[in-house]
Design an enzyme around this catalytic site. Structure first.
Site, PDB file in Angstrom:
ATOM      1  N   HIS A 181       8.933  28.682  -0.798  1.00  0.00           N
ATOM      2  CA  HIS A 181       8.980  29.016   0.634  1.00  0.00           C
ATOM      3  C   HIS A 181       8.763  30.511   0.804  1.00  0.00           C
ATOM      4  CE1 HIS A 181      10.339  29.202   4.804  1.00  0.00           C
ATOM      5  NE2 HIS A 181      10.127  27.897   4.830  1.00  0.00           N
TER       6      HIS A 181
ATOM      7  N   ASP B  78      10.442  19.914   3.043  1.00  0.00           N
ATOM      8  CA  ASP B  78       9.525  18.770   2.863  1.00  0.00           C
ATOM      9  C   ASP B  78       9.807  17.976   1.607  1.00  0.00           C
ATOM     10  OD1 ASP B  78       7.131  20.975   4.219  1.00  0.00           O
ATOM     11  OD2 ASP B  78       7.916  19.183   5.192  1.00  0.00           O
TER      12      ASP B  78
HETATM   13  C1  SDX Z   1       6.880  24.536   5.426  1.00  0.00           C
HETATM   14  O1  SDX Z   1       7.231  29.215   6.916  1.00  0.00           O
HETATM   15  C2  SDX Z   1       7.990  28.223   7.259  1.00  0.00           C
HETATM   16  O2  SDX Z   1       9.063  28.375   7.809  1.00  0.00           O
HETATM   17  C3  SDX Z   1       7.425  26.848   6.961  1.00  0.00           C
HETATM   18  C4  SDX Z   1       8.371  25.664   7.135  1.00  0.00           C
HETATM   19  C5  SDX Z   1       8.746  25.425   8.580  1.00  0.00           C
HETATM   20  O3  SDX Z   1       9.814  24.851   8.819  1.00  0.00           O
HETATM   21  O4  SDX Z   1       7.894  25.731   9.470  1.00  0.00           O
HETATM   22  O5  SDX Z   1       9.553  25.877   6.371  1.00  0.00           O
HETATM   23  C6  SDX Z   1       7.709  24.359   6.654  1.00  0.00           C
HETATM   24  O6  SDX Z   1       5.714  24.763   5.528  1.00  0.00           O
HETATM   25  C7  SDX Z   1       7.559  24.472   4.090  1.00  0.00           C
HETATM   26  C8  SDX Z   1       6.581  24.735   2.892  1.00  0.00           C
HETATM   27  C9  SDX Z   1       5.812  23.446   2.599  1.00  0.00           C
HETATM   28  N1  SDX Z   1       4.751  23.707   1.577  1.00  0.00           N
HETATM   29  C10 SDX Z   1       4.861  23.267   0.322  1.00  0.00           C
HETATM   30  O7  SDX Z   1       5.840  22.699  -0.128  1.00  0.00           O
HETATM   31  C11 SDX Z   1       3.606  23.521  -0.528  1.00  0.00           C
HETATM   32  C12 SDX Z   1       3.994  24.051  -1.919  1.00  0.00           C
HETATM   33  N2  SDX Z   1       4.531  25.409  -1.811  1.00  0.00           N
HETATM   34  C13 SDX Z   1       3.618  26.462  -1.785  1.00  0.00           C
HETATM   35  O8  SDX Z   1       2.289  26.327  -1.833  1.00  0.00           O
HETATM   36  C14 SDX Z   1       4.193  27.850  -1.485  1.00  0.00           C
HETATM   37  O9  SDX Z   1       5.427  27.940  -2.101  1.00  0.00           O
HETATM   38  C15 SDX Z   1       4.292  28.206   0.002  1.00  0.00           C
HETATM   39  C16 SDX Z   1       2.990  27.999   0.680  1.00  0.00           C
HETATM   40  C17 SDX Z   1       5.350  27.355   0.654  1.00  0.00           C
HETATM   41  C18 SDX Z   1       4.714  29.663   0.098  1.00  0.00           C
HETATM   42  O10 SDX Z   1       3.657  30.405  -0.394  1.00  0.00           O
HETATM   43  P1  SDX Z   1       3.755  32.020  -0.555  1.00  0.00           P
HETATM   44  O11 SDX Z   1       4.987  32.533   0.068  1.00  0.00           O
HETATM   45  O12 SDX Z   1       2.448  32.581  -0.130  1.00  0.00           O
HETATM   46  O13 SDX Z   1       3.970  32.200  -2.101  1.00  0.00           O
HETATM   47  P2  SDX Z   1       2.775  32.301  -3.187  1.00  0.00           P
HETATM   48  O14 SDX Z   1       1.788  31.197  -2.966  1.00  0.00           O
HETATM   49  O15 SDX Z   1       2.276  33.709  -3.200  1.00  0.00           O
HETATM   50  O16 SDX Z   1       3.573  31.995  -4.546  1.00  0.00           O
HETATM   51  C19 SDX Z   1       4.289  33.019  -5.238  1.00  0.00           C
HETATM   52  C20 SDX Z   1       4.253  32.574  -6.703  1.00  0.00           C
HETATM   53  C21 SDX Z   1       2.831  32.319  -7.229  1.00  0.00           C
HETATM   54  O17 SDX Z   1       2.860  32.511  -8.617  1.00  0.00           O
HETATM   55  P3  SDX Z   1       2.383  33.980  -9.241  1.00  0.00           P
HETATM   56  O18 SDX Z   1       0.971  34.235  -8.702  1.00  0.00           O
HETATM   57  O19 SDX Z   1       3.393  34.978  -8.726  1.00  0.00           O
HETATM   58  O20 SDX Z   1       2.410  33.765 -10.733  1.00  0.00           O
HETATM   59  O21 SDX Z   1       4.921  31.298  -6.852  1.00  0.00           O
HETATM   60  C22 SDX Z   1       3.985  30.320  -7.284  1.00  0.00           C
HETATM   61  C23 SDX Z   1       2.615  30.863  -6.993  1.00  0.00           C
HETATM   62  O22 SDX Z   1       1.635  30.304  -7.856  1.00  0.00           O
HETATM   63  N3  SDX Z   1       4.258  29.101  -6.490  1.00  0.00           N
HETATM   64  C24 SDX Z   1       4.224  27.866  -6.977  1.00  0.00           C
HETATM   65  C25 SDX Z   1       4.621  27.041  -5.913  1.00  0.00           C
HETATM   66  N4  SDX Z   1       4.846  27.783  -4.819  1.00  0.00           N
HETATM   67  C26 SDX Z   1       4.622  29.064  -5.192  1.00  0.00           C
HETATM   68  N5  SDX Z   1       3.939  27.368  -8.206  1.00  0.00           N
HETATM   69  C27 SDX Z   1       4.013  26.027  -8.335  1.00  0.00           C
HETATM   70  N6  SDX Z   1       4.380  25.160  -7.354  1.00  0.00           N
HETATM   71  C28 SDX Z   1       4.677  25.638  -6.139  1.00  0.00           C
HETATM   72  N7  SDX Z   1       5.030  24.795  -5.175  1.00  0.00           N
END
Ligand code: SDX
Length: 431
Positions: A313, A370
């Site tokens: 998140h 989720d």
């Molecule tokens: C919602 O914003 C809100 O409030 C949203 C929400 C709401 O109520 O409106 O809460 C609802 O959208 C919840 C999120 C639902 N999405 C998912 O579950 C999809 C999976 N999660 C991600 O793709 C990710 O965690 C996000 C999109 C939720 C957040 O992305 P960020 O903040 O841009 O973080 P990032 O992609 O830069 O990740 C940081 C690191 C990365 O690794 P490094 O490059 O530092 O090595 O964490 C890793 C990412 O690769 N990472 C994951 C991961 N999520 C982040 N690795 C594996 N699996 C994951 N799910």
């Protein structure tokens, strides 16, 4: 209700190329601090660069407060745990939109105002019937939301009065329930069921969805679970879809266009679409039969686009309080319905494995709203591809509250971010 003038009592000093400029500090009511860079470009020629707005506040708001480190979520000062336990979805919708919990008279009036706007028009039904059976529910919601503007042409104009904004609130609150139920009926090839203006909001949605099917009777357990899920999804400050509603609304586009932009943003699998992606991921793991460990390894592999859906998140760097409530509700609802779902055990094992893995610990990746919600929706006989539409049904009052707050802010400006150009350089005068 406008945005209260927050105290700006100190300032940051920015020193650029020997020039110093003062950046006033804006402090929020919970101690958050921001630098006001409103004069930055005028005074220095510089802009800030912040892809994804990781460090950038787009607005001042009094609606929802999150503390990502402490796992805190408050709607208008009310803790989410209390609202999920003791309130119903219509009360929470009123709280978000109007700022206070409704008294019995206000709640009755709100119910009546919504009921008076609950009729599905012939043209909306005919558009719904014309859509292909397998249209994704978010495509149905988005197209019918924009079509709804034809039902209230008096709201399709530049400036709405307070009464007109309230009419938009009542009409869209009423109609999103009908449209979400229509998604189920379109996908199942069933006739639409008219709204019962005398019914409770959640009951009306449920009947419009399941009437004439094997699931048509609404038990108190299911009604309670639906209320809780809708409350937990109702608002979440400036997330992607809410920011889309604000950005489109800032051009003074009509409320239907603004809300439809929120629906479209929520469809994305990185946002609201994750709840459908989670259940599909769990079903894939279950079908694979090899457990979750190899999927955890895949999620860690930078060369593999696979992500653990429902994990991570932007704001919560500790637990997501909503995920904790939903996880508990999973056990309670499935027990009460006498359902055992292997996907729940798989999800719990996956959570345990990930939370003990350094990759997830270092990146502070926890289950989000989720991760478990789909397991309950499934137990309530809601099809996988309707999960995100259920998220939209819950989030609607939050979108309306944020849209209304923005329009009532006398300092509202059209949203128009800057950029840093890195394309072909222009031929110099000499050339
Ligand atoms: C919602 O914003 C809100 O409030 C949203 C929400 C709401 O109520 O409106 O809460 C609802 O959208 C919840 C999120 C639902 N999405 C998912 O579950 C999809 C999976 N999660 C991600 O793709 C990710 O965690 C996000 C999109 C939720 C957040 O992305 P960020 O903040 O841009 O973080 P990032 O992609 O830069 O990740 C940081 C690191 C990365 O690794 P490094 O490059 O530092 O090595 O964490 C890793 C990412 O690769 N990472 C994951 C991961 N999520 C982040 N690795 C594996 N699996 C994951 N799910």
């Amino acid at each position: 209700m406008g945005i209260r003038k927050l105290q700006t009592n100190t300032s940051g000093i920015l020193d650029i190329e020997g020039h110093q400029i003062e950046l006033p500090v804006i402090e929020g009511s919970e101690g958050e601090k921001g630098l006001d860079i409103g004069r930055l470009r005028a005074n220095t020629g510089y802009v800030c660069v912040d892809p994804g707005f990781v460090n950038t506040a787009s607005c001042l708001s009094q609606i929802t407060y999150l503390d990502g480190e402490k796992g805190v979520l408050h709607y208008r000062g009310h803790p989410i745990e209390d609202l999920a336990e003791n309130a119903n979805f219509l009360e929470v919708s009123f709280l978000l939109i109007y700022g206070e919990m409704p008294n019995p008279t206000e709640l009755k009036q709100f119910q009546n105002d919504i009921a008076q706007n609950s009729k599905t028009t012939q043209f909306i039904s005919s558009i719904g019937k014309a859509l292909p059976k397998d249209t994704h529910p978010m495509g149905i919601l988005s197209s019918l939301m924009v079509a709804l503007s034809a039902d209230k042409p008096e709201l399709v104009k530049q400036d709405l009065s307070a009464d007109e904004r309230n009419l938009a609130v009542h009409h869209i609150m009423a109609q999103i329930k009908n449209l979400t139920a229509m998604c189920y009926r379109v996908n199942k090839g069933l006739d639409f069921v008219p709204s019962d203006p005398g019914a409770d909001y959640v009951e009306d949605f449920y009947t419009m969805t399941f009437k004439g099917t094997e699931h048509e009777s609404l038990s108190p357990v299911v009604k309670d679970a639906l209320n809780t899920l809708l409350i937990l999804h109702a608002d979440h400050e400036q997330n992607c879809s809410t920011s889309s509603v604000r950005l489109v609304g800032s051009s003074k586009a009509n409320p239907y266009a603004s809300i439809a932009s929120g629906i479209n943003a929520l469809w994305g699998p990185l946002h609201g679409g994750a709840n459908q992606a989670v259940i599909e991921m769990l079903e894939q793991m279950h079908a694979d039969g090899g457990g979750y460990k190899k999927f955890v390894e895949k999620a860690k592999d930078k060369n593999d686009p696979f992500r653990l859906m429902g994990f991570g998140h932007r704001v919560y760097k500790n637990f997501d309080p909503r995920a904790q409530i939903i996880k508990k509700a999973c056990d309670k609802v499935l027990n009460q319905l006498g359902i055992t779902d292997p996907l729940l055990d798989l999800a719990k094992g996956l959570e345990k494995e990930a939370l003990s893995d350094p990759y997830f610990i270092e990146r502070k990746l926890y289950p989000n709203v989720d991760f478990y919600s789909g397991i309950i929706y499934k137990a309530l006989n809601i099809p996988n591809q309707m999960f995100t539409a259920m998220f939209a049904l819950g989030r609607l009052p939050g979108w309306l509250a944020q849209w209304k707050e923005m329009l009532e802010d006398p300092k509202m400006k059209i949203g128009r971010p800057r950029q840093i150009y890195q394309g072909k350089s222009l031929p110099s005068e000499e050339e």
